[in-house]
Structure formats: structure tokens, C-alpha cells
Design an enzyme around this catalytic site. Structure first.
Site, PDB file in Angstrom:
ATOM      1  N   TRP A   1      -1.053   7.703  12.793  1.00 27.44           N
ATOM      2  CA  TRP A   1      -1.200   6.440  12.858  1.00 27.44           C
ATOM      3  C   TRP A   1      -0.599   5.945  14.058  1.00 27.44           C
ATOM      4  CZ3 TRP A   1       2.106   1.997  10.581  1.00 27.44           C
ATOM      5  CH2 TRP A   1       1.438   0.789  11.029  1.00 27.44           C
TER       6      TRP A   1
ATOM      7  N   ASP B   1       5.267   7.787   4.099  1.00 30.57           N
ATOM      8  CA  ASP B   1       4.678   6.704   4.358  1.00 30.57           C
ATOM      9  C   ASP B   1       3.318   6.494   3.350  1.00 30.57           C
ATOM     10  OD1 ASP B   1       3.041   4.597   4.955  1.00 30.57           O
ATOM     11  OD2 ASP B   1       2.705   5.206   7.314  1.00 30.57           O
TER      12      ASP B   1
ATOM     13  N   ALA C   1       0.582   4.813   2.113  1.00 27.19           N
ATOM     14  CA  ALA C   1      -0.129   3.253   2.315  1.00 27.19           C
ATOM     15  C   ALA C   1      -1.504   3.418   1.827  1.00 27.19           C
ATOM     16  CB  ALA C   1      -0.381   3.369   3.822  1.00 27.19           C
TER      17      ALA C   1
ATOM     18  N   LYS D   1      -3.578  -2.007   1.310  1.00 29.23           N
ATOM     19  CA  LYS D   1      -4.910  -1.205   0.944  1.00 29.23           C
ATOM     20  C   LYS D   1      -5.204  -1.232  -0.545  1.00 29.23           C
ATOM     21  CE  LYS D   1      -4.537  -0.633   5.097  1.00 29.23           C
ATOM     22  NZ  LYS D   1      -3.594   0.073   6.147  1.00 29.23           N
TER      23      LYS D   1
HETATM   24  C1  LIG Z   1      -0.562   5.161   7.890  1.00 30.50           C
HETATM   25  C2  LIG Z   1      -0.320   3.947   7.461  1.00 30.50           C
HETATM   26  N1  LIG Z   1       1.025   3.507   7.404  1.00 30.50           N
HETATM   27  C3  LIG Z   1       1.272   2.049   7.253  1.00 30.50           C
HETATM   28  C4  LIG Z   1       0.234   1.005   7.481  1.00 30.50           C
HETATM   29  C5  LIG Z   1       1.095  -0.487   7.373  1.00 30.50           C
HETATM   30  O1  LIG Z   1       0.417  -1.109   6.493  1.00 30.50           O
HETATM   31  P1  LIG Z   1       0.671  -2.771   6.336  1.00 30.50           P
HETATM   32  O2  LIG Z   1      -0.295  -3.299   6.650  1.00 30.50           O
HETATM   33  O3  LIG Z   1       1.278  -2.845   4.740  1.00 30.50           O
HETATM   34  O4  LIG Z   1       2.013  -2.790   7.268  1.00 30.50           O
HETATM   35  C6  LIG Z   1      -0.951   1.437   7.737  1.00 30.50           C
HETATM   36  C7  LIG Z   1      -1.800   0.533   8.017  1.00 30.50           C
HETATM   37  O5  LIG Z   1      -2.875   0.598   8.763  1.00 30.50           O
HETATM   38  C8  LIG Z   1      -1.274   2.936   7.839  1.00 30.50           C
HETATM   39  O6  LIG Z   1      -2.440   3.356   8.246  1.00 30.50           O
END
Ligand SMILES: Cc1ncc(COP(=O)(O)O)c(C=O)c1O
Length: 396
Positions: free
Chosen positions: A131, A212, A214, A247
Site C-alpha cells: 500500500w 495491517d 484492513a 472496508k
Molecule cells: C493495506 C491498507 N492498510 C490500511 C488502510 C487504511 O485504512 P483506513 O481508511 O481505515 O485508515 C488501507 C486503506 O486503503 C489499506 O489499503
């Protein structure tokens, strides 16, 4: 008067490429345009709806909430307990944990980064590709960021052996960032044997895993999506998990998430959360309450929870359907892209050059970032073949 130039002396910042892409897409008048760049779930009608369970929880909150008074930097303990049970199941991998509510998964990652950066010797190892925000978050707190290669785009396979070999170069106490499931941007999953091997290297080298998390529940069931992470948590001394509710509860703009610390003794865990809370206090003071109140109201009520479980399943079934259609359609052009069918979550990474991404955009109205990451949920099942036919000739 001596005039200051505080603003004028600043370096110009590049606009976020994904936000730029959204603006270009919105301004494109062509009716057949397709947005594969977006980072959110879309249903078959192209919308990102409020989940039914979220609506029900908001209704419940509207009727019962009696105060908007402060909640404190650590957030709502009931939310933290309920979310922990959902994410890590009752057992929590047989470990003790402590948590803090955060503004989204990004807030949790940033707090984790602040804590890890307190040791000036510590480095963090992140996979490539990953990411786009990961490197920036850790670099922002002064952590040295090292990389391990995670994915071969041309072959569409994970590079576990290379990753394990690279991690042999990490020093005890270094952190390793791992995505729990539905890898962004590749969709590539790891087998249970891969996870066991990763856990063994982490334990043997005395590394610190930071997960992470998510996209839990968008690949397989939430329990299956968490299985690899739980096997690592069971095998190592300490770990940290950044959970995003953006998500899996479709709560993106409500900025809802949590950071959890795992270990064997409660006192160090509480000290860890105390440090995270102290960082929170000096940056945003306390997390937004509304999204977490919604999540707690869903998870604490069996019928609302069931509605959420059902809708999350509907989302992942739609994603899997598109993936099957896309795997067949894209494999006509590159056989390796049949892997799109077994990859998980919203993202896959196409072998395509930035120049061809731009040509595709101007000639066919198909939008994706220069990296070639596509959000499969940006397509309707019925459009998959026509999208693949337009994208195929541009692949490298
Ligand atoms: C891999 C990953 N980690 C963390 C996040 C962060 O999400 P948040 O919107 O809850 O901050 C995202 C959002 O796109 C993501 O793709």
C-alpha cells in the site's frame, strides 16, 4: 514590520495521485468510462452503500445516545472488547491483549510507528509492492524502512522464499509489517505453510510482527482471513495489529479502527497502550466516537451482527464472482492472469507500464493508477469481458 514567509518557504507537495485520478474520472464525459482505481468497495450498481446493519445501529444510537461528551484517548472499552472478539475470536490466539481505538487503520499504523520509532536502532521491514502509504507512515516518524520483495508481477506469484531469506538480514527487535489478508495491491495470499515459515523466522530472529488488518472478511470468512495472522501471534512473544473498520464495515469516512498489542503479561501491554494514548493525546487528543459506537452496536446485538455477517458475505461473494470472470477474460491475454481468480480482496496488480496506463485512460476511458493496481469491484460482472478486451492489448 518584518514580514514572515512561513507558508511561502514550504516545499510544494505533490497531490495524491489517487485523488487526482478520481477528479480526472469525474471530469471524463465518456459514458463507457470505467474506474478501476478507486480504493473502496462498489456494488453491482457502482455504489458504495451504507451497510444495512450500520443503518440499524445508527438508528439505535439516535434513539439511545444521551451524550456527546468526551470519550478519552483510549476510546470506548466496549468497542475494543467486541472488535477484539470478532477479529481474534474469543481466545485471542491464547495471548493477552490490550487495545486503543484509533482514527481508522491509518491512525493505528501511525501510533504503532510512533511506538516502534522510540527505539532509534529499530528498522521496519515492509514488502514490495505494498500500500503506497506504508513507507510514508513509517518514514514520517524517522524509522528506517527496509524492504523485502513480496510479489512477482509478471508471474503473479508471492516470493516467500526470497522474503524469508531477506528477513534473515533483519536484526533482533526489528519490526516486520505483514498484511493480514487481501493484500493491497496484489491480492496475493499466503498458504498456512507460508505463514508457519514466516512465524518461525520471526520467532528465531526475535523480530516484532506488525499486522495491517484492513480487509478481514473480504477474501474468505473473517476467521479464515485471520488464520495466518493468528498462527504468527501464537508463535511469537509480542505483536501488534492495526485494525481498520473502513472496508469490512463500509465506514470509510467515519475513521474507525483500533491498535491491539499482544503479549504474555498484562502490565507491559498496558504500558504500551499508555504510550500510544500519550501520542494520541498530543496529536488528535481522542478518536472520533461515532464509527466505533456503530461497530459496538452491531457486534453487541445478535440480529444486527447477523445482518452485518450476511452483508459482508454478499460483498465477498460479489468480489469472487468478478474475480472468476476476470481471471478467464484476462488470461486470454496473459495466462498468468488466471491467478486473478485465486487472489483475494479487491485488488490485483496488472503487468502494465505507466505509459500504457495513460494511453488506456485517454483512448478507452479505463482508469487505474500508474502502478497498474485494479480494484476488481470497480467492474460490473457484465462488463468484465469488455474491460479485459480493452486492457489486454496494453499489458506488458
Ligand atoms: C493495506 C491498507 N492498510 C490500511 C488502510 C487504511 O485504512 P483506513 O481508511 O481505515 O485508515 C488501507 C486503506 O486503503 C489499506 O489499503
Amino acid at each position: 514590520m518584518n514580514k514572515t514567509a512561513v507558508f511561502d518557504s514550504l516545499a510544494e507537495q505533490k497531490p495524491d495521485p489517487l485523488l487526482e485520478l478520481i477528479a480526472k474520472f469525474a471530469a471524463d464525459p465518456r459514458s463507457g468510462k470505467v474506474d478501476l482505481g478507486v480504493g473502496v468497495y462498489r456494488d453491482e450498481t457502482g455504489r458504495t452503500p451504507v451497510m444495512r446493519a450500520v443503518k440499524a445501529a445508527e438508528h439505535h444510537l439516535w434513539e439511545t445516545q444521551e451524550s456527546k461528551s468526551y470519550i478519552g484517548p483510549e476510546g470506548d472499552p466496549a468497542f475494543l472488547r467486541a472488535l477484539a472478539t470478532e477479529v481474534f475470536e474469543e481466545r485471542h490466539g491464547g495471548r493477552l491483549l490490550a487495545g486503543i481505538q484509533t482514527p481508522g487503520g491509518t491512525g493505528a499504523l501511525r501510533l504503532a510507528a510512533e511506538l516502534l520509532a522510540l527505539d532509534k536502532q529499530r528498522k521496519i521491514w515492509i514488502g514490495t509492492p505494498t500500500w503506497v502509504n506504508h513507507r510514508a507512515i513509517f518514514a514520517a516518524v524517522g524509522l528506517e524502512v527496509k524492504t523485502y520483495r513480496f510479489f512477482d508481477i509478471a508471474k503473479q506469484t508471492v516470493l516467500v522464499d526470497e522474503m524469508l531469506t531477506t528477513l534473515q538480514n533483519a536484526a533482533p527487535g526489528d519490526a516486520v509489517l505483514l498484511q493480514t489478508s487481501c493484500h493491497n495491491p496484489t491480492g496475493a495470499g499466503l498458504s498456512s505453510q507460508n505463514w508457519r515459515d514466516i512465524a518461525a523466522v520471526i520467532a528465531a530472529k526475535g523480530l516484532f510482527p506488525l499486522f495491517d488488518n484492513a480487509y478481514q472478511g473480504l477474501g474468505r470468512s473473517p476467521v479464515e482471513d485471520a488464520a495466518g495472522m493468528m498462527s504468527v501471534i501464537e508463535a511469537v512473544g509480542e505483536a501488534m495489529v492495526a485494525v481498520s473498520c473502513s472496508k469490512s464495515f463500509s465506514l470509510y469516512r467515519e475513521r474507525t479502527g483500533a491498535a491491539y498489542l499482544f503479549g504474555d503479561r498484562q502490565a507491559p501491554l498496558n504500558k504500551g497502550v499508555g504510550n500510544l494514548a500519550s501520542h494520541a493525546r498530543t496529536s488528535y487528543s481522542m478518536p472520533p466516537a461515532h464509527g466505533a459506537a456503530i461497530v459496538a452496536a452491531i457486534l453487541q446485538d445478535p440480529s444486527r451482527r447477523q445482518a452485518w455477517v450476511d452483508e459482508l458475505r454478499e460483498m465477498r461473494v460479489r468480489i469472487a464472482e468478478i474475480r472468476h470472470a476476470a481471471a478467464e477474460a484476462f488470461a486470454q491475454f496473459r495466462p498468468e492472469l488466471a491467478h486473478i481468480g485465486s487472489q483475494e480482496g479487491m485488488f490485483s496488480l496488472l503487468p502494465i507500464s505507466p505509459e500504457n496506463v495513460q494511453s488506456l485512460r485517454s483512448e478507452h476511458g479505463i482508469y487505474m493508477p500508474d502502478s497498474g493496481r485494479i480494484n476488481v469491484a470497480g467492474m460490473r460482472v457484465a462488463d468484465v469481458v469488455s474491460v479485459a478486451d480493452r486492457v489486454g492489448p496494453y499489458l506488458t
